[in-house]
Motif scaffolding. Structure first.
Motif, short mmCIF file in Angstrom:
data_model
loop_
_atom_site.label_atom_id
_atom_site.label_comp_id
_atom_site.label_asym_id
_atom_site.label_seq_id
_atom_site.Cartn_x
_atom_site.Cartn_y
_atom_site.Cartn_z
N LYS A 306 109.12 70.25 20.11
CA LYS A 306 108.71 69.94 18.75
C LYS A 306 109.13 71.05 17.78
N ILE A 307 108.99 72.29 18.23
CA ILE A 307 109.36 73.42 17.36
C ILE A 307 110.86 73.40 17.11
N ASN A 308 111.62 73.19 18.20
CA ASN A 308 113.06 72.99 18.11
C ASN A 308 113.79 74.14 17.42
N LYS A 309 113.35 75.35 17.71
CA LYS A 309 114.02 76.52 17.17
C LYS A 309 114.15 77.55 18.28
N ASP A 310 115.37 77.77 18.77
CA ASP A 310 115.60 78.71 19.86
C ASP A 310 115.24 80.13 19.42
N ALA A 311 114.49 80.82 20.29
CA ALA A 311 114.11 82.23 20.07
C ALA A 311 113.35 82.43 18.77
N SER A 312 112.78 81.37 18.24
CA SER A 312 112.01 81.48 17.00
C SER A 312 110.72 82.22 17.26
N ILE A 313 110.24 82.95 16.24
CA ILE A 313 108.95 83.63 16.36
C ILE A 313 107.84 82.61 16.55
N VAL A 314 108.07 81.39 16.08
CA VAL A 314 107.06 80.33 16.27
C VAL A 314 106.88 80.01 17.75
N ASN A 315 107.97 80.11 18.52
CA ASN A 315 107.87 79.92 19.97
C ASN A 315 106.90 80.94 20.58
N VAL A 340 101.22 89.99 9.15
CA VAL A 340 100.16 88.99 9.04
C VAL A 340 100.69 87.72 8.38
N THR A 341 101.51 87.89 7.36
CA THR A 341 102.06 86.72 6.66
C THR A 341 102.96 85.90 7.58
N THR A 342 103.70 86.56 8.45
CA THR A 342 104.57 85.86 9.42
C THR A 342 103.73 85.10 10.44
N ALA A 343 102.65 85.74 10.88
CA ALA A 343 101.76 85.10 11.85
C ALA A 343 101.10 83.87 11.23
N ARG A 344 100.63 84.00 9.99
CA ARG A 344 99.96 82.87 9.32
C ARG A 344 100.94 81.71 9.13
N LYS A 345 102.15 82.03 8.70
CA LYS A 345 103.15 80.99 8.48
C LYS A 345 103.48 80.26 9.78
N GLY A 346 103.63 81.01 10.88
CA GLY A 346 103.95 80.40 12.17
C GLY A 346 102.82 79.52 12.69
#
Length: 382
Positions: A306-315, A340-346
């Motif tokens: 579903k994320i469909n982003k290789d090596a993404s921080i979201v993974n 923190v902003t990156t974590a919230r966005k992910g």
């Protein structure tokens, strides 16, 4: 009616027919464990899953002792500062279990030294138990029963003066070393001596019941004895990862568990019924764990698709929820070393993908929840 008194030294004797039945079950269980080992080796979530299973084992083992805390309670408590006594008890168990796993991995054998060290951790912050003797074998007679009067005892363990000899006997047995206390006469035509060379699963069953029956501490013997099950299977290399968590199966049949443990004590012990029961619990546990692992691996893979982003921080954030199914933005940021902003966005991306849930009514300190994982971990296999 007076309680059963004492227990014999190891090893023990069963009939040839009983030994054959037990070893047939062992062969079947080892087949399941082999599949579990293979799945753990290739699973993308094995390290995350082990942490969650360790927590679940800690909950189930303390529930056998009477605590009311649930696995879901413990998951939720990770975001709270003030914790109940039951939660602290589970955390003590998990800390002792985790320390024991590390000691075994580093080559320390199961011994009185290790047992006392872990018992001190187990009881160090205990609210319900006796903390004054944490890490020390008892110096007085104790007993097991429904009241605080010895005359009502169901079982009266060996005297405090005998603990040293009994624990030495058990220590040599666990570590597969011959000891002078092992000498026993038996009929080789119709009986089998389950000595220190016996199969690891059978020895683990015997070790647990013997430790519980020696009852070397004033409190915490049950919890310590169930920690030893995990450590012994690791020491004997029965399973590659520390996941031999049988407490959930024992907790399901708590009355039978205690009855059969009591059955190995006294002058006419029934060891076969106890070992047979323990092996059945191990079989159910290994099959259930294999199904959980397969389901959880599939869930992780579905999320990555579903994320469909290789090596993404979201993974990485997605996998973090497999360690902390209830997680805050700050916890993700700290764990992954990101802003923190990156974590919230992910995390919000995962909510949009319907992989996580969050309480939208809250403005601050939002908790993100991986309900699908929690459901799989809590699922009861029939």
């Amino acid at each position: 009616m007076s309680g059963i008194k004492g227990i014999g030294l190891l090893p023990l004797i069963v009939t040839t027919s009983q030994a054959l039945q037990l070893y047939k079950k062992v062969a079947k269980i080892k087949s399941s464990i082999g599949k579990l080992n293979s799945e753990l080796e290739h699973s993308m979530v094995n390290s995350q899953l082990i942490q969650m299973l360790t927590l679940k084992e800690s909950v189930q083992s303390t529930r056998i002792e009477g605590t009311q805390v649930t696995f879901a309670d413990m998951i939720e408590e990770t975001t709270k500062k003030n914790k109940s006594n039951d939660v602290v008890e589970v955390e003590n168990y998990m800390e002792a279990l985790s320390e024991g796993i590390e000691l075994i991995k580093n080559g320390m054998p199961i011994s009185s030294r290790l047992i006392k060290q872990l018992h001190k951790v187990l009881m160090g912050k205990d609210i319900r138990g006796t903390t004054s003797s944490a890490g020390d074998y008892r110096g007085i007679q104790n007993f097991i029963g429904p009241t605080k009067r010895m005359k009502d005892a169901v079982y009266i363990p060996i005297g405090a003066n005998e603990i040293g000899d009994y624990m030495t006997n058990l220590e040599y047995y666990i570590n597969s070393e011959k000891h002078r206390s092992f000498e026993k006469e038996f009929n080789q035509d119709s009986e089998v001596l389950l000595d220190e060379t016996s199969d690891s699963l059978i020895k683990t069953a015997i070790m647990h019941a013997q430790f519980e029956s020696i009852h070397p501490f004033l409190d915490g013997n049950g919890r310590m004895g169930r920690i030893l099950i995990v450590l012994n299977t690791m020491q004997d290399k029965l399973i590659d990862k520390p996941v031999f968590f049988v407490s959930e199966e024992l907790e399901k049949e708590r009355i039978r568990y205690y009855n059969l443990l009591n059955g190995v004590r006294g002058k006419d012990p029934d060891w076969f019924s106890w070992i047979d029961f323990f092996l059945d619990a191990c079989q159910r546990m290994s099959e259930s764990m294999l199904k959980k692992l397969e389901s959880i691996t599939a869930l992780a893979s579905k999320g990555l698709d579903k994320i469909n982003k290789d090596a993404s921080i979201v993974n990485h954030i997605w996998f973090t929820t497999f360690v902390k199914p209830y997680v805050t933005v700050s916890q993700v940021a700290e764990r992954l070393g990101i802003a923190v902003t990156t974590a919230r966005k992910g995390l919000n991306v995962l909510v949009e993908l319907k992989l996580l849930d969050v309480d939208h009514s809250k403005k601050k300190n939002k908790v993100y929840v991986n309900y699908d994982l929690i459901r799989l971990l809590q699922r009861q296999e029939m």
